[in-house]
Design a protein around this motif. Structure first.
Motif, short mmCIF file in Angstrom:
data_model
loop_
_atom_site.label_atom_id
_atom_site.label_comp_id
_atom_site.label_asym_id
_atom_site.label_seq_id
_atom_site.Cartn_x
_atom_site.Cartn_y
_atom_site.Cartn_z
N ALA A 173 -39.33 -125.55 -69.73
CA ALA A 173 -40.36 -126.33 -69.05
C ALA A 173 -40.87 -125.62 -67.81
O ALA A 173 -42.05 -125.76 -67.43
N PHE A 174 -40.02 -124.84 -67.18
CA PHE A 174 -40.39 -124.12 -65.96
C PHE A 174 -41.23 -122.89 -66.27
O PHE A 174 -42.25 -122.62 -65.62
N LEU A 175 -40.82 -122.13 -67.28
CA LEU A 175 -41.46 -120.84 -67.56
C LEU A 175 -42.53 -120.91 -68.63
O LEU A 175 -43.43 -120.07 -68.65
N GLY A 176 -42.46 -121.91 -69.52
CA GLY A 176 -43.48 -122.04 -70.56
C GLY A 176 -44.89 -122.17 -69.99
O GLY A 176 -45.79 -121.40 -70.36
N PRO A 177 -45.12 -123.13 -69.08
CA PRO A 177 -46.47 -123.26 -68.49
C PRO A 177 -46.90 -122.02 -67.71
O PRO A 177 -48.10 -121.74 -67.61
N ALA A 178 -45.92 -121.29 -67.16
CA ALA A 178 -46.26 -120.10 -66.38
C ALA A 178 -46.94 -119.04 -67.23
O ALA A 178 -47.71 -118.23 -66.72
N VAL A 179 -46.67 -119.04 -68.54
CA VAL A 179 -47.28 -118.06 -69.43
C VAL A 179 -48.80 -118.23 -69.46
O VAL A 179 -49.55 -117.25 -69.44
N VAL A 180 -49.26 -119.47 -69.52
CA VAL A 180 -50.70 -119.73 -69.59
C VAL A 180 -51.33 -119.90 -68.22
O VAL A 180 -52.55 -119.82 -68.07
N ALA A 181 -50.50 -120.13 -67.21
CA ALA A 181 -51.05 -120.38 -65.86
C ALA A 181 -51.52 -119.11 -65.19
O ALA A 181 -52.41 -119.15 -64.33
N GLY A 182 -50.94 -117.95 -65.57
CA GLY A 182 -51.33 -116.70 -64.92
C GLY A 182 -52.81 -116.40 -64.98
O GLY A 182 -53.45 -116.16 -63.94
N PRO A 183 -53.43 -116.41 -66.17
CA PRO A 183 -54.88 -116.16 -66.23
C PRO A 183 -55.70 -117.20 -65.46
O PRO A 183 -56.75 -116.87 -64.91
N VAL A 184 -55.20 -118.44 -65.43
CA VAL A 184 -55.91 -119.48 -64.66
C VAL A 184 -55.88 -119.15 -63.18
O VAL A 184 -56.90 -119.24 -62.48
N TRP A 185 -54.72 -118.75 -62.69
CA TRP A 185 -54.61 -118.39 -61.28
C TRP A 185 -55.45 -117.15 -60.96
O TRP A 185 -55.99 -117.02 -59.85
N ALA A 186 -55.60 -116.23 -61.92
CA ALA A 186 -56.45 -115.06 -61.69
C ALA A 186 -57.90 -115.48 -61.46
O ALA A 186 -58.60 -114.91 -60.62
N ARG A 187 -58.36 -116.49 -62.22
CA ARG A 187 -59.71 -117.00 -62.01
C ARG A 187 -59.82 -117.71 -60.67
O ARG A 187 -60.84 -117.62 -59.96
N VAL A 188 -58.77 -118.45 -60.30
CA VAL A 188 -58.76 -119.11 -59.00
C VAL A 188 -58.88 -118.08 -57.88
O VAL A 188 -59.58 -118.28 -56.89
N SER A 189 -58.21 -116.94 -58.07
CA SER A 189 -58.25 -115.87 -57.08
C SER A 189 -59.68 -115.39 -56.84
O SER A 189 -60.07 -115.10 -55.70
N ARG A 190 -60.46 -115.31 -57.90
CA ARG A 190 -61.85 -114.84 -57.75
C ARG A 190 -62.70 -115.84 -56.98
O ARG A 190 -63.70 -115.47 -56.37
N ARG A 191 -62.30 -117.10 -57.01
CA ARG A 191 -63.09 -118.13 -56.32
C ARG A 191 -62.67 -118.34 -54.87
O ARG A 191 -63.51 -118.45 -53.98
N ILE A 192 -61.36 -118.40 -54.62
CA ILE A 192 -60.90 -118.75 -53.27
C ILE A 192 -60.08 -117.65 -52.62
O ILE A 192 -59.71 -117.76 -51.45
N GLY A 193 -59.77 -116.56 -53.35
CA GLY A 193 -58.97 -115.48 -52.79
C GLY A 193 -57.48 -115.68 -53.02
O GLY A 193 -57.01 -116.79 -53.29
N LYS A 194 -56.74 -114.60 -52.91
CA LYS A 194 -55.30 -114.64 -53.19
C LYS A 194 -54.52 -115.40 -52.11
O LYS A 194 -53.55 -116.11 -52.41
N GLN A 195 -54.95 -115.26 -50.87
CA GLN A 195 -54.24 -115.91 -49.77
C GLN A 195 -54.19 -117.42 -49.94
O GLN A 195 -53.13 -118.02 -49.89
N ARG A 196 -55.32 -118.04 -50.15
CA ARG A 196 -55.35 -119.49 -50.29
C ARG A 196 -54.60 -119.95 -51.54
O ARG A 196 -53.89 -120.95 -51.52
N GLY A 197 -54.76 -119.20 -52.62
CA GLY A 197 -54.05 -119.55 -53.84
C GLY A 197 -52.55 -119.52 -53.66
O GLY A 197 -51.83 -120.41 -54.15
N LEU A 198 -52.06 -118.52 -52.93
CA LEU A 198 -50.62 -118.40 -52.71
C LEU A 198 -50.09 -119.55 -51.87
O LEU A 198 -49.03 -120.13 -52.17
#
Length: 446
Positions: A277-302
């Motif tokens: 349950a912890f790592l399964g969603p992380a597999v698909v969340a990575g590309p989503v966070w990459a798109r978030v990075s393009r919108r708000i930057g890595k700092q805010r996302g982190l």
């Protein structure tokens, strides 16, 4: 910034080959972190205090080894134009993995701790030989801000697959709790580590051939000098201190999870369920966070991910059942994917900024970074083992059960909730000191 940096895009096939190396890294990161403390205290009869030291002391060596290997990697890159030599040495990590869990039948208590600790030291040294040049690769490539995130997105995807596979398979393979089960599990997963490492070496070679190799400056410098340069970098220092607390938190979680499932829910088989349950969603969340990075930057996302992890860590204090617990773990897994992607992809950003100031030493920066990561992986389980020791937790050997005092139950719960929440809150405060994203023009690629 050069035009080549702005326009070069890494090839997907090369990225997949490179990222495959993270499968084996995920195995090494997951299995000792998830099972070693439990293996020592529940199968080998090692007291929580001594078990904690067995996990901590080998990591102290990493604080020295990783920066040293970073400097040596830079020196090798200046001579040969690549970092493949150390990578190949690191392939021997599989031997240490198997040795660590193949404890002779006559050893228990302090003797077993010495055996495990010795192999753990060897494994950490070999892991450093692979990890330092491997993670320096994105800093070596002549690519820009968002492309570095893309490289790490692939790397984090495969790392998460390795974490997930090992996190689910390893507990299932040792469900009976016998020494032979642990040995067979280690040998099986060691094979995965060897294959993934060999593919990664090919991927690194192809990436640098296509995207270009940023050769370290030719001036001679020492390991201590490299560390000083990296530490004087205000933004890199903030990132390192933040990740120290982040890594301690995320590695405390798997170390504490077997205790939580057995002593709170009364079912050790839930460890594999919760890791999935912890790592399964992380597999698909990575590309989503990459798109978030393009919108708000890595700092805010982190920072968002760190806050989510704080909230999720405190949630078990509500005393809910299995289904709500799984839902909370899923949320934390999504945040975990962002924690890894954003933090790691900010390291080459710091290196690129240092290069603009004329002080780029990619291997040295990565050596300091991986030393920090190694420290966090040790501090998290050690802090939890200290909580168990303070609570009076009683160690046992395979085939025996003991009744734990109420103070031990309180300690293992608080160690799983309040302690990681406090650690991650500290990580968030340090992360707020990072300034590169705030000063970067969003329209520029680096």
């Amino acid at each position: 910034m050069t035009t080549q940096q702005a326009e070069t895009r890494t090839r997907t096939g090369d990225l997949i080959a490179y990222a495959t190396g993270s499968l084996g890294m995920g195995v090494w990161v997951t299995v000792p972190g998830l099972l070693l403390l439990y293996f020592l205290t529940h199968t080998l009869g090692v007291t929580p205090f001594l078990a904690g030291l067995t996990l901590l002391l080998p990591k102290i060596i990493d604080v020295v080894v990783h920066p040293y290997l970073g400097s040596r990697s830079d020196a090798a890159a200046r001579r040969s134009g690549h970092r493949l030599g150390l990578l190949r040495v690191g392939l021997l990590l599989a031997v240490a993995m198997a040795g660590m869990f193949t404890v002779p039948a006559g050893l228990s208590g302090a003797g077993a701790a010495l055996w495990v600790g010795g192999w753990f030291i060897a494994g950490n040294l070999l892991f450093a030989c692979f990890q330092v040049p491997y993670l320096t690769t994105p800093s070596d490539l002549r690519i820009g801000y968002h492309e570095r995130t893309r490289v790490f997105m692939f790397r984090m995807l495969f790392l998460t697959l390795g974490l997930l596979g090992a996190g689910v398979a390893a507990p299932a393979l040792v469900a009976a709790g016998e020494r032979g089960d642990y040995a067979r599990m280690a040998v099986l997963l060691s094979g995965v580590m060897v294959v993934s490492g060999l593919v990664a070496v090919t991927g690194v070679r192809r990436l640098t051939a296509h995207a270009g190799f940023r050769t370290p400056a030719a001036d001679a410098h020492s390991t201590l000098g490299d560390i000083a340069v990296a530490w004087r970098d205000r933004d890199f220092r903030a990132l390192v201190l933040s990740y120290l607390f982040t890594g301690a938190t995320t590695h405390l979680f798997p170390a504490a999870l077997p205790f939580y499932t057995e002593h709170v829910f009364g079912d050790s088989k839930l460890t594999a369920v919760f890791m999935g349950a912890f790592l399964g969603p992380a597999v698909v969340a990575g590309p989503v966070w990459a798109r978030v990075s393009r919108r708000i930057g890595k700092q805010r996302g982190l920072v968002i991910c760190q806050v989510v992890f704080v909230v999720g860590s405190l949630a078990p204090l509500l005393g809910y059942g299995v289904a709500p617990a799984v839902a909370v773990v899923v949320m934390m897994g999504v945040a975990f994917a962002g924690l890894q992607l954003f933090a790691f992809s900010m390291v080459p950003d710091a290196v690129a900024a240092a290069e603009a100031r004329g002080a780029a030493r990619a291997g040295a920066y990565t050596g300091v970074w991986t030393a920090t990561e190694a420290t966090g992986t040790a501090v998290g389980p050690y802090v939890y083992s200290a909580a168990l020791a303070l609570g009076g937790f009683i160690a046992t050997t395979e085939g025996r059960t003991v009744v734990q005092p109420e103070s031990a139950h309180t300690a293992l719960l608080l160690g799983f909730t309040v302690v990681p929440a406090a650690l991650m809150a500290a990580a968030c405060l340090f992360q707020l000191r990072w300034t590169l994203d705030r000063s970067r023009d969003p329209s520029t690629p680096i």
